[in-house]
Design a protein around this motif. Structure first.
Motif, mmCIF file in Angstrom:
data_model
loop_
_atom_site.group_PDB
_atom_site.id
_atom_site.type_symbol
_atom_site.label_atom_id
_atom_site.label_comp_id
_atom_site.label_asym_id
_atom_site.label_seq_id
_atom_site.Cartn_x
_atom_site.Cartn_y
_atom_site.Cartn_z
ATOM 1 N N GLY A 147 28.234 36.828 27.109
ATOM 2 C CA GLY A 147 27.678 35.700 27.844
ATOM 3 C C GLY A 147 27.542 34.471 26.965
ATOM 4 N N VAL A 148 27.594 33.299 27.609
ATOM 5 C CA VAL A 148 27.454 32.021 26.905
ATOM 6 C C VAL A 148 26.424 31.183 27.641
ATOM 7 N N THR A 149 25.451 30.661 26.905
ATOM 8 C CA THR A 149 24.461 29.749 27.467
ATOM 9 C C THR A 149 24.748 28.353 26.932
ATOM 10 N N ALA A 150 25.044 27.426 27.831
ATOM 11 C CA ALA A 150 25.349 26.045 27.447
ATOM 12 C C ALA A 150 24.953 25.117 28.591
ATOM 13 N N GLY A 151 24.354 23.994 28.246
ATOM 14 C CA GLY A 151 23.962 23.039 29.270
ATOM 15 C C GLY A 151 22.941 23.579 30.251
ATOM 16 N N GLY A 152 22.102 24.511 29.802
ATOM 17 C CA GLY A 152 21.074 25.047 30.661
ATOM 18 C C GLY A 152 21.545 26.137 31.618
ATOM 19 N N ARG A 153 22.811 26.528 31.531
ATOM 20 C CA ARG A 153 23.351 27.557 32.403
ATOM 21 C C ARG A 153 23.938 28.696 31.570
ATOM 22 N N THR A 154 23.841 29.924 32.072
ATOM 23 C CA THR A 154 24.372 31.093 31.386
ATOM 24 C C THR A 154 25.434 31.760 32.260
ATOM 25 N N ALA A 155 26.576 32.032 31.667
ATOM 26 C CA ALA A 155 27.664 32.709 32.373
ATOM 27 C C ALA A 155 28.015 33.988 31.625
ATOM 28 N N TRP A 156 28.121 35.093 32.367
ATOM 29 C CA TRP A 156 28.486 36.389 31.797
ATOM 30 C C TRP A 156 29.817 36.858 32.405
ATOM 31 N N VAL A 157 30.651 37.465 31.560
ATOM 32 C CA VAL A 157 31.893 38.068 32.060
ATOM 33 C C VAL A 157 32.094 39.413 31.378
ATOM 34 N N HIS A 158 32.975 40.214 31.957
ATOM 35 C CA HIS A 158 33.388 41.468 31.326
ATOM 36 C C HIS A 158 34.747 41.852 31.892
ATOM 37 N N THR A 199 39.004 30.534 30.317
ATOM 38 C CA THR A 199 40.425 30.875 30.180
ATOM 39 C C THR A 199 40.663 32.356 30.472
ATOM 40 N N LEU A 200 39.779 33.199 29.969
ATOM 41 C CA LEU A 200 39.906 34.633 30.209
ATOM 42 C C LEU A 200 39.722 34.954 31.694
ATOM 43 N N ARG A 201 38.791 34.264 32.338
ATOM 44 C CA ARG A 201 38.560 34.492 33.775
ATOM 45 C C ARG A 201 39.774 34.078 34.602
ATOM 46 N N ALA A 202 40.471 33.057 34.174
ATOM 47 C CA ALA A 202 41.619 32.546 34.930
ATOM 48 C C ALA A 202 42.875 33.380 34.705
ATOM 49 N N GLY A 203 42.837 34.314 33.782
ATOM 50 C CA GLY A 203 44.014 35.112 33.476
ATOM 51 C C GLY A 203 44.380 36.068 34.604
ATOM 52 N N ALA A 204 45.636 36.468 34.614
ATOM 53 C CA ALA A 204 46.124 37.395 35.634
ATOM 54 C C ALA A 204 45.615 38.805 35.345
ATOM 55 N N PRO A 205 45.602 39.669 36.357
ATOM 56 C CA PRO A 205 45.212 41.072 36.129
ATOM 57 C C PRO A 205 46.118 41.722 35.095
ATOM 58 N N GLN A 206 45.541 42.605 34.284
ATOM 59 C CA GLN A 206 46.276 43.287 33.228
ATOM 60 C C GLN A 206 45.883 44.759 33.207
ATOM 61 N N THR A 207 46.738 45.565 32.645
ATOM 62 C CA THR A 207 46.434 46.983 32.501
ATOM 63 C C THR A 207 45.578 47.202 31.266
ATOM 64 N N TRP A 208 44.470 47.909 31.430
ATOM 65 C CA TRP A 208 43.569 48.201 30.324
ATOM 66 C C TRP A 208 44.316 48.920 29.213
ATOM 67 N N GLY A 209 44.032 48.569 27.954
ATOM 68 C CA GLY A 209 44.655 49.231 26.811
ATOM 69 C C GLY A 209 43.637 49.510 25.735
ATOM 70 N N LEU A 210 43.850 50.573 24.987
ATOM 71 C CA LEU A 210 42.917 50.944 23.928
ATOM 72 C C LEU A 210 42.775 49.839 22.893
ATOM 73 N N PHE A 211 43.865 49.147 22.597
ATOM 74 C CA PHE A 211 43.829 48.066 21.608
ATOM 75 C C PHE A 211 43.817 46.699 22.278
ATOM 76 N N GLY A 212 43.612 46.658 23.583
ATOM 77 C CA GLY A 212 43.496 45.426 24.328
ATOM 78 C C GLY A 212 44.625 45.294 25.342
ATOM 79 N N PRO A 213 44.313 44.606 26.432
ATOM 80 C CA PRO A 213 43.012 44.007 26.742
ATOM 81 C C PRO A 213 42.006 45.047 27.209
ATOM 82 N N ASN A 214 40.757 44.832 26.854
ATOM 83 C CA ASN A 214 39.666 45.686 27.312
ATOM 84 C C ASN A 214 38.355 44.918 27.153
#
Length: 280
Positions: A147-158, A199-214
């Motif tokens: 998560g990132v808190t900036a400008g009084g707002r917090t955004a979380w992704v996973h 940028t990560l949120r805008a990325g296309a779906p990917q197959t999970w991998g042990l060394f990434g993406p995960n």
């Protein structure tokens, strides 16, 4: 290779060699984490750690190969310089060891102090970055969110899903069961982290991998843009949690051991490295 029964060779020498290899490897891992950051000072420290770690690893393999304790080239150069300035052999060896410790431990300690201050100041900071770790059963990997808190707002992704998976918002933030580590960052660092998150949120779906993406690589990317040094060995949810909280301290302890053990555990009667002082 020396006969294990001759020339002062012992299992103590093998132990020293193993400690040198491990300690140097941990220094390299922390140094790589610093090099990839957009912070110039941290990058310089990372280069020093990688160079010194590689020197220590080479000394460790030389110790294992010869069966006799071998000092790093950093230690030998420091000793030679002290001898050239008129120090006694014993004093010169001490100076060489001190130089060796400073080269490896200095950057690690700087990262550790900076990390402690960032964690301590997170509660009052208006800009901060956080990594969450969720422990699961022994047969499951665990999970990270960032998560990132900036400008009084917090955004979380996973990173959610496996085949395919993608980076998605974690509305409401991490729930019960997550261990949260927050770090204070500058406005510029928070902006970079927020950009990486989007940028990560805008990325296309990917197959999970042990060394990434995960989930761990996603969290690592955002943390790096926020100027947080993440050791290269932080490749699983738990290891990322460990690396963010204690990576620098682990490196300092291991690096100090790798530098001092050749002096403390050198087999009795083992020949000292021959160092020729430069001409005056």
């Amino acid at each position: 290779m020396s006969d294990p029964g001759q020339n002062g060779t012992s299992w103590g020498s093998r132990l020293v060699g193993g400690i040198q290899v491990i300690g140097g490897g941990l220094e390299i891992a922390l140094g790589v984490g610093g090099i990839v950051l957009p912070e110039p000072a941290t990058t310089v420290g990372g280069v020093i750690l990688v160079a010194h770690g590689a020197d220590t690893v080479v000394a460790g393999f030389r110790t294992l190969w010869h069966g006799e304790v071998q000092h790093s080239y950093t230690q030998q150069l420091g000793t030679a310089a002290a001898l050239g300035l008129g120090a006694s052999p014993q004093t010169a060896r001490g100076i060489g060891t001190a130089v060796d410790i400073a080269a490896g431990v200095g950057p690690g300690m700087a990262i550790g102090v900076s990390r402690r201050l960032a964690i301590a100041g997170a509660e009052q900071a208006t800009e901060r970055v956080a990594v969450a770790y969720l422990h699961r059963s022994a047969l499951q990997m665990g999970h990270n969110a960032v998560g990132v808190t900036a400008g009084g707002r917090t955004a979380w992704v996973h990173f959610a899903g496996t085949s395919p998976g993608r980076v998605v918002p974690l509305f409401g933030g991490p729930g019960n069961g997550y261990i949260l580590t927050e770090l204070a960052v500058t406005t510029q660092q928070a902006t970079r982290a927020s950009t990486a998150l989007q940028t990560l949120r805008a990325g296309a779906p990917q197959t999970w991998g042990l060394f990434g993406p995960n989930c761990t690589t996603v969290a690592t990317r955002v943390l790096q843009e926020a100027g947080v040094v993440v050791p290269a060995w932080s490749r699983t949810p738990y290891l990322l949690h460990l690396g963010v909280n204690y990576g620098a301290e682990i490196t300092v302890v291991a690096g100090t051991a790798a530098t001092t053990m050749p002096v403390l555990l050198a087999p009795q009667g083992a020949p000292r490295p021959v160092i020729v002082a430069p001409p005056r």
